[in-house]
Write an enzyme that holds these catalytic residues in place. Structure first.
Site, mmCIF file in Angstrom:
data_model
loop_
_atom_site.group_PDB
_atom_site.id
_atom_site.type_symbol
_atom_site.label_atom_id
_atom_site.label_comp_id
_atom_site.label_asym_id
_atom_site.label_seq_id
_atom_site.Cartn_x
_atom_site.Cartn_y
_atom_site.Cartn_z
ATOM 1 N N ASP A 259 0.820 -1.221 0.000
ATOM 2 C CA ASP A 259 0.000 0.000 0.000
ATOM 3 C C ASP A 259 0.850 1.266 0.000
ATOM 4 O O ASP A 259 2.067 1.210 0.204
ATOM 5 C CB ASP A 259 -0.951 -0.011 1.207
ATOM 6 C CG ASP A 259 -0.278 -0.412 2.513
ATOM 7 O OD1 ASP A 259 0.958 -0.358 2.595
ATOM 8 O OD2 ASP A 259 -1.001 -0.780 3.450
ATOM 9 N N ASN B 166 -7.540 -2.496 14.119
ATOM 10 C CA ASN B 166 -8.935 -2.811 13.780
ATOM 11 C C ASN B 166 -9.024 -4.046 12.871
ATOM 12 O O ASN B 166 -10.079 -4.321 12.307
ATOM 13 C CB ASN B 166 -9.613 -1.607 13.102
ATOM 14 C CG ASN B 166 -8.902 -1.192 11.818
ATOM 15 O OD1 ASN B 166 -7.928 -1.829 11.410
ATOM 16 N ND2 ASN B 166 -9.387 -0.135 11.190
ATOM 17 N N HIS C 193 -7.230 -4.541 10.126
ATOM 18 C CA HIS C 193 -6.956 -4.351 8.695
ATOM 19 C C HIS C 193 -5.665 -5.040 8.278
ATOM 20 O O HIS C 193 -4.754 -5.229 9.073
ATOM 21 C CB HIS C 193 -6.985 -2.866 8.285
ATOM 22 C CG HIS C 193 -5.834 -2.017 8.702
ATOM 23 N ND1 HIS C 193 -5.980 -0.701 9.065
ATOM 24 C CD2 HIS C 193 -4.508 -2.269 8.793
ATOM 25 C CE1 HIS C 193 -4.801 -0.184 9.357
ATOM 26 N NE2 HIS C 193 -3.897 -1.106 9.210
ATOM 27 N N GLU D 179 -9.680 -1.773 5.258
ATOM 28 C CA GLU D 179 -10.368 -1.422 6.489
ATOM 29 C C GLU D 179 -11.571 -2.348 6.715
ATOM 30 O O GLU D 179 -11.992 -3.053 5.793
ATOM 31 C CB GLU D 179 -10.839 0.031 6.400
ATOM 32 C CG GLU D 179 -9.682 1.031 6.330
ATOM 33 C CD GLU D 179 -8.976 1.248 7.670
ATOM 34 O OE1 GLU D 179 -8.575 0.253 8.297
ATOM 35 O OE2 GLU D 179 -8.834 2.408 8.069
HETATM 36 C C1 GLP Z 1 -0.500 0.283 8.500
HETATM 37 C C2 GLP Z 1 -0.164 -0.502 7.247
HETATM 38 C C3 GLP Z 1 -0.354 -1.966 7.439
HETATM 39 C C4 GLP Z 1 0.284 -2.397 8.745
HETATM 40 C C5 GLP Z 1 -0.448 -1.749 9.880
HETATM 41 C C6 GLP Z 1 0.083 -2.131 11.249
HETATM 42 O O1 GLP Z 1 -1.756 0.832 8.499
HETATM 43 N N1 GLP Z 1 -0.898 -0.073 6.117
HETATM 44 O O2 GLP Z 1 0.185 -2.671 6.336
HETATM 45 O O3 GLP Z 1 0.232 -3.787 8.878
HETATM 46 O O4 GLP Z 1 -0.350 -0.355 9.731
HETATM 47 O O5 GLP Z 1 1.139 -1.299 11.608
HETATM 48 P P1 GLP Z 1 2.142 -1.572 12.762
HETATM 49 O O6 GLP Z 1 3.023 -2.672 12.291
HETATM 50 O O7 GLP Z 1 2.912 -0.280 12.897
HETATM 51 O O8 GLP Z 1 1.359 -1.915 13.957
#
Ligand code: GLP
Length: 249
Positions: free
Chosen positions: A67, A136, A138, A143
């Site tokens: 992304d 959440n 995702h 989402e």
């Molecule tokens: C972001 C990314 C995801 C990632 C998520 C969790 O929103 N788009 O790909 O897995 O956050 O992030 P973190 O690893 O910092 O908890």
């Protein structure tokens, strides 16, 4: 699904790096799907260290990131382009032409999304997808209540995600409201998926995603249907799992 519970973040990251390195040994021209966020940061650093000290060779590999925010260019320190360059690509020998990250500045975002899926298809599909999980549920930026049929598309970020990701920005108003993300279908098409989670803040969502019903409100729950899913957790992220047969290292 295989669940591996490691004692801490470092051990979780080493285990993930071992799987990536193993994949590269078996198939040097592997196609990787890569995630951002804080979770995979140490995995990338360990892999970069192995390139530098042991010559782990990424020269024939290809990557597709999950992304990118809409409206941030590559040079923006909060963009995922910047994150990937700083945490991984500038530290290994992957060919620049083999690196793919959605372009959040594309004038035609729909064409960008369509072209991204075509490029994955042309590369022969993703061999190994690394995923983190949002608070959440995702995955990528899919989402709650995504279409499980979606390929790469533009997503509207939810308030919870904007709040969670604001820690990377100078303030919450700077977090883009839209992003391009591989869809659930794109992710599920990967041949193998590694889901990583660490820390007690992920414990509830990890338990819901892995042990609860498959439910679009928890997008990661669809991963239960993937034929080759490896979940690697630290003990804190695993603390609400009721799984008796998880492997403990
Ligand atoms: C972001 C990314 C995801 C990632 C998520 C969790 O929103 N788009 O790909 O897995 O956050 O992030 P973190 O690893 O910092 O908890």
């Amino acid at each position: 699904m295989r669940i591996i519970i490691e004692k801490d973040y470092e051990a979780m990251s080493k285990q993930a790096a071992n799987i990536v390195a193993g994949q590269l040994s078996l198939k040097p021209d592997s196609v990787f799907g890569l995630a951002t966020g804080s979770t995979p940061q140490l995995t990338y650093r360990i892999l970069a260290g192995r390139y530098q000290t042991d010559g782990l060779d990424f020269s024939r590999a290809t990557s597709f990131n999950l992304d990118e925010y809409v409206g941030l260019d590559e040079a923006a320190p909060d963009s995922y382009h910047y994150y990937m360059a700083a945490n991984f690509f500038n530290l290994i020998n992957m060919e620049r032409s083999h690196i793919h990250i959605p372009n959040g500045m594309a004038p035609d975002l729909a064409a960008e999304c369509c072209g991204y899926d075509q490029a994955i298809h042309q590369a022969g599909a993703i061999d190994l997808q690394i995923l983190g999980i949002g608070n959440n549920g995702h995955i990528g930026f899919n989402e709650p209540n995504p279409s499980f049929e979606a390929t790469t598309h533009v997503v509207h970020l939810g308030q919870e995600t904007i709040q969670a990701n604001s820690r990377f920005f100078s303030n919450v108003t700077k977090v883009p409201r839209y992003a391009i993300s591989m869809g659930i279908k794109t992710i599920m098409n990967a041949r193998r998926i590694i889901l990583l989670a660490n820390g007690s803040s992920k414990a509830t969502i990890v338990a819901k995603a892995l042990c609860g019903a498959i439910n679009p409100e928890i997008p990661a729950s669809i991963l239960q249907l993937h034929p080759d899913l490896i979940v690697i957790l630290d003990q804190e992220a695993a603390e609400q799992l009721a799984v008796q047969d998880a492997l403990m290292f």
